[in-house]
Design a protein around this motif. Structure first.
Motif, PDB file in Angstrom:
ATOM      1  N   ARG A 125     -51.635  20.178 133.828  1.00 48.49           N
ATOM      2  CA  ARG A 125     -51.023  18.888 133.680  1.00 48.49           C
ATOM      3  C   ARG A 125     -50.419  18.399 132.838  1.00 48.49           C
ATOM      4  O   ARG A 125     -49.289  17.596 132.847  1.00 48.49           O
ATOM      5  CB  ARG A 125     -52.315  18.137 134.102  1.00 48.49           C
ATOM      6  CG  ARG A 125     -51.742  16.326 134.507  1.00 48.49           C
ATOM      7  CD  ARG A 125     -52.849  15.662 134.917  1.00 48.49           C
ATOM      8  NE  ARG A 125     -53.811  15.316 133.941  1.00 48.49           N
ATOM      9  CZ  ARG A 125     -55.117  16.036 134.022  1.00 48.49           C
ATOM     10  NH1 ARG A 125     -55.465  16.670 135.119  1.00 48.49           N
ATOM     11  NH2 ARG A 125     -56.011  15.717 133.105  1.00 48.49           N
ATOM     12  N   VAL A 126     -50.619  18.628 131.522  1.00 48.63           N
ATOM     13  CA  VAL A 126     -50.056  18.200 130.140  1.00 48.63           C
ATOM     14  C   VAL A 126     -48.834  19.067 129.856  1.00 48.63           C
ATOM     15  O   VAL A 126     -47.728  18.579 129.751  1.00 48.63           O
ATOM     16  CB  VAL A 126     -50.935  18.468 128.875  1.00 48.63           C
ATOM     17  CG1 VAL A 126     -50.244  18.221 127.726  1.00 48.63           C
ATOM     18  CG2 VAL A 126     -52.260  17.250 129.107  1.00 48.63           C
ATOM     19  N   PHE A 127     -49.017  20.297 130.163  1.00 42.69           N
ATOM     20  CA  PHE A 127     -47.708  21.278 129.766  1.00 42.69           C
ATOM     21  C   PHE A 127     -46.846  21.620 130.800  1.00 42.69           C
ATOM     22  O   PHE A 127     -45.530  21.994 130.728  1.00 42.69           O
ATOM     23  CB  PHE A 127     -48.181  22.330 129.101  1.00 42.69           C
ATOM     24  CG  PHE A 127     -48.635  22.137 127.861  1.00 42.69           C
ATOM     25  CD1 PHE A 127     -48.122  21.840 126.700  1.00 42.69           C
ATOM     26  CD2 PHE A 127     -50.391  22.272 127.670  1.00 42.69           C
ATOM     27  CE1 PHE A 127     -48.873  21.561 125.403  1.00 42.69           C
ATOM     28  CE2 PHE A 127     -50.750  21.932 126.564  1.00 42.69           C
ATOM     29  CZ  PHE A 127     -50.080  21.649 125.304  1.00 42.69           C
ATOM     30  N   GLY A 128     -47.203  21.599 132.173  1.00 45.67           N
ATOM     31  CA  GLY A 128     -46.651  22.078 133.346  1.00 45.67           C
ATOM     32  C   GLY A 128     -46.922  23.467 133.533  1.00 45.67           C
ATOM     33  O   GLY A 128     -47.199  24.388 132.714  1.00 45.67           O
ATOM     34  N   GLU A 129     -46.722  24.076 134.622  1.00 43.50           N
ATOM     35  CA  GLU A 129     -46.948  25.536 135.105  1.00 43.50           C
ATOM     36  C   GLU A 129     -46.085  26.299 134.385  1.00 43.50           C
ATOM     37  O   GLU A 129     -46.284  27.504 133.708  1.00 43.50           O
ATOM     38  CB  GLU A 129     -46.880  25.814 136.766  1.00 43.50           C
ATOM     39  CG  GLU A 129     -48.069  24.840 137.195  1.00 43.50           C
ATOM     40  CD  GLU A 129     -48.002  25.217 138.775  1.00 43.50           C
ATOM     41  OE1 GLU A 129     -47.278  26.257 139.317  1.00 43.50           O
ATOM     42  OE2 GLU A 129     -48.936  24.879 139.536  1.00 43.50           O
ATOM     43  N   LYS A 130     -44.900  25.900 134.383  1.00 35.35           N
ATOM     44  CA  LYS A 130     -43.569  26.975 133.848  1.00 35.35           C
ATOM     45  C   LYS A 130     -43.900  26.945 132.163  1.00 35.35           C
ATOM     46  O   LYS A 130     -43.698  28.001 131.796  1.00 35.35           O
ATOM     47  CB  LYS A 130     -42.177  26.368 134.167  1.00 35.35           C
ATOM     48  CG  LYS A 130     -41.927  26.452 135.456  1.00 35.35           C
ATOM     49  CD  LYS A 130     -40.453  25.988 135.716  1.00 35.35           C
ATOM     50  CE  LYS A 130     -40.241  26.169 137.225  1.00 35.35           C
ATOM     51  NZ  LYS A 130     -38.594  25.795 137.439  1.00 35.35           N
ATOM     52  N   ARG A 131     -44.511  25.731 131.491  1.00 35.87           N
ATOM     53  CA  ARG A 131     -44.632  26.083 130.035  1.00 35.87           C
ATOM     54  C   ARG A 131     -46.027  26.448 129.759  1.00 35.87           C
ATOM     55  O   ARG A 131     -46.186  26.667 128.468  1.00 35.87           O
ATOM     56  CB  ARG A 131     -44.126  24.637 129.672  1.00 35.87           C
ATOM     57  CG  ARG A 131     -42.603  24.117 129.362  1.00 35.87           C
ATOM     58  CD  ARG A 131     -42.486  22.918 128.869  1.00 35.87           C
ATOM     59  NE  ARG A 131     -43.208  21.798 129.448  1.00 35.87           N
ATOM     60  CZ  ARG A 131     -42.658  21.063 130.305  1.00 35.87           C
ATOM     61  NH1 ARG A 131     -41.246  21.249 130.768  1.00 35.87           N
ATOM     62  NH2 ARG A 131     -43.162  19.976 130.702  1.00 35.87           N
ATOM     63  N   ALA A 132     -46.778  26.822 130.835  1.00 37.17           N
ATOM     64  CA  ALA A 132     -48.138  26.948 130.228  1.00 37.17           C
ATOM     65  C   ALA A 132     -48.355  28.296 129.624  1.00 37.17           C
ATOM     66  O   ALA A 132     -49.256  28.249 128.377  1.00 37.17           O
ATOM     67  CB  ALA A 132     -49.226  26.960 131.409  1.00 37.17           C
ATOM     68  N   PRO A 133     -47.657  29.167 129.884  1.00 36.66           N
ATOM     69  CA  PRO A 133     -47.779  30.513 129.196  1.00 36.66           C
ATOM     70  C   PRO A 133     -47.291  30.254 127.722  1.00 36.66           C
ATOM     71  O   PRO A 133     -48.103  30.774 126.739  1.00 36.66           O
ATOM     72  CB  PRO A 133     -47.073  31.558 129.719  1.00 36.66           C
ATOM     73  CG  PRO A 133     -46.868  31.053 131.135  1.00 36.66           C
ATOM     74  CD  PRO A 133     -46.840  29.491 131.080  1.00 36.66           C
ATOM     75  N   PHE A 134     -46.414  29.700 127.490  1.00 36.86           N
ATOM     76  CA  PHE A 134     -45.632  29.494 126.064  1.00 36.86           C
ATOM     77  C   PHE A 134     -46.881  28.442 125.180  1.00 36.86           C
ATOM     78  O   PHE A 134     -46.981  28.806 124.247  1.00 36.86           O
ATOM     79  CB  PHE A 134     -44.430  28.683 126.266  1.00 36.86           C
ATOM     80  CG  PHE A 134     -43.641  28.406 124.853  1.00 36.86           C
ATOM     81  CD1 PHE A 134     -43.068  29.406 124.311  1.00 36.86           C
ATOM     82  CD2 PHE A 134     -43.792  27.256 124.266  1.00 36.86           C
ATOM     83  CE1 PHE A 134     -42.416  29.163 122.898  1.00 36.86           C
ATOM     84  CE2 PHE A 134     -43.344  26.794 122.861  1.00 36.86           C
ATOM     85  CZ  PHE A 134     -42.775  27.722 122.354  1.00 36.86           C
ATOM     86  N   ALA A 135     -47.233  27.589 125.930  1.00 39.45           N
ATOM     87  CA  ALA A 135     -48.083  26.631 125.158  1.00 39.45           C
ATOM     88  C   ALA A 135     -49.405  27.331 124.976  1.00 39.45           C
ATOM     89  O   ALA A 135     -49.927  27.124 123.638  1.00 39.45           O
ATOM     90  CB  ALA A 135     -48.525  25.336 126.043  1.00 39.45           C
TER      91      ALA A 135
END
Length: 462
Positions: A101-111
């Motif tokens: 929810r905080v980072f979004g699905e697309k940015r989750a691996p990077f985060a």
């Protein structure tokens, strides 16, 4: 063994090592022999062929097996218990939902990779990876269509990069001591190069691999409970528990480094107790006990129920532990055969520039006998006299230090216990581990060497 001297030359020993590695791959990939049995069989055969005294073969095998398990068994078992407690309580799923929810699905691996980089600063590779696995698995189930590689490879690569290039991890610290490099400058340069190396070799490579290989999230911590608790712990509580071992381990690595620098007294009893509490197995033990209270007793579960939950975590990881120990056994046999000494003697007069020679020697030793530590120490020991007499600037010495560390991690494969640890923790077979993790380690090593060459050139201009 103390009175035994290897009479075989470098070429025969290299042929033995190559043949042993090929035999392992044939047994496991083509003949479908269980990896644990294959590694024991090949270790025994290799010891005979390499001429290790018959009376010392069993001791060599069990010594390599036991020394590897001494660390791996505790870390994996305690990490599995911690992961099962987080999973069973619903904490992993709650944290995964918040993370997405905080980072979004697309940015989750990077985060998640960035989080792993931060955690990897004080934590050693194996401890950090084991601790993060429940969160990696939970987010992978939530986001990636049940493909663990999208998150597992970037996170594992993050811990590897920090372990290879950043003090207070043993590799750069050892090389710095042998070369007389400024440890503070090694830390600064390591911080500068760590992110781009991880971004290319971990994040982008992980995304590339995940598009081509779909690997389901393994049930390492047992099956996901169908009836997740209606009142799971808050994400903040889960994060606090996960930060506990990081803080304890930071005490260990920080105080050990300060003690070596003379800032604190290593003999002080308070310092010794804090260093003990921050030792990876002890830190994870404390965290498991805290997690038992936070995720169990305070949520109304009794001791018998919690004992069954914790016990259910051990079965799935037994194979991981035993295979990793057998990988350590195989590497120990290769080291006992004298291949490292034979190679170092043959490579000492390559006639290459010092920074290139240090890297090449570390790479060859890593490929031949598996241990990154042996590869690093041997390469640095051979190159140290040339570095000391070379009139290099402080920044150039740092570059040589990092180049040697980069070479020691190149393409970890079946003679490296870490290869088996990563592969089995993520549920990969040998072929998949070679195509994903071994290639990642090679990319990381080459990029690290390229960065070191750039730093060396800058040092020559200053």
């Amino acid at each position: 063994m103390d009175d035994w001297t290897q009479t075989l030359g470098t070429a025969p020993l290299l042929a033995i090592a190559a043949g042993a590695i090929a035999l392992i791959l044939v047994l496991i990939i083509w003949l479908k022999v269980h990896a644990f049995l294959a590694l024991i069989i090949v270790s025994l055969v290799t010891a005979f062929v390499a001429g290790i005294p018959v009376s010392a073969i069993v001791t060599t095998l069990t010594g390599g097996f036991g020394s590897t398990l001494g660390t791996v068994a505790l870390l994996v078992a305690l990490g599995a218990m911690l992961g099962r407690l987080i999973e069973h309580s619903g904490g992993a799923q709650a944290l995964a939902e918040t993370f997405v929810r905080v980072f979004g699905e697309k940015r989750a691996p990077f985060a998640l990779g960035i989080v792993s980089l931060i955690l990897g600063f004080p934590m050693f590779f194996d401890a950090g990876l084991v601790m993060m696995l429940p969160i990696i698995f939970a987010i992978a189930r939530r986001v990636s269509g049940n493909n663990v590689l999208l998150f597992g490879l970037p996170a594992a690569a993050a811990f590897s990069v920090m372990h290879v290039f950043l003090p207070p991890h043993p590799g750069p610290v050892t090389a710095s001591g042998l070369y007389g490099a400024n440890l503070g400058l090694v830390l600064i340069v390591g911080l500068v190069i760590a992110f781009p190396i991880w971004y290319l070799s971990g994040y982008l490579w992980g995304k590339f691999v995940a598009k081509r290989i779909v690997l389901p999230v393994p049930a390492l911590f047992g099956d996901v409970d169908a009836d997740q608790p209606s009142n799971p712990p808050t994400p903040a509580t889960v994060i606090a528990v996960l930060l506990l071992p990081m803080l304890l381990i930071f005490l260990n690595t920080g105080l050990t480094t300060l003690g070596a620098a003379g800032v604190v007294d290593p003999a002080n009893i308070v310092v010794q107790v804090l260093v003990l509490l921050g030792n990876s197995p002890v830190a994870l033990l404390i965290t498991v006990l805290v997690a038992t209270v936070v995720f169990g007793f305070r949520r109304g579960e009794n001791g018998t129920a919690l004992e069954k939950v914790v016990d259910s975590a051990l079965g799935p990881v037994c194979s991981v532990i035993l295979i990793t120990g057998a990988g350590g056994m195989f590497g120990a046999v290769l080291r006992a055969s004298g291949i490292g000494d034979a190679l170092s003697d043959s490579l000492s007069d390559l006639g290459l520039p010092v920074i290139v020679a240090a890297y090449v020697i570390a790479v060859i030793l890593r490929l031949a006998q598996g241990s990154a530590t042996v590869a690093l120490v041997t390469a640095a020991g051979l190159a140290a006299p040339a570095v000391m007499a070379g009139g290099f600037s402080p920044l150039q010495v740092v570059a040589i230090t990092l180049a040697t560390a980069a070479g020691s991690v190149f393409a970890g494969h079946v003679n490296d216990s870490g290869f088996w640890l990563v592969g089995r923790l993520m549920g990969m077979d040998v072929k998949t581990t070679l195509k994903t993790w071994t290639v990642q380690q090679a990319i990381e090593s080459v990029l690290g060497f390229a960065a070191a060459l750039l730093v060396f050139g800058i040092g020559a201009l200053l």
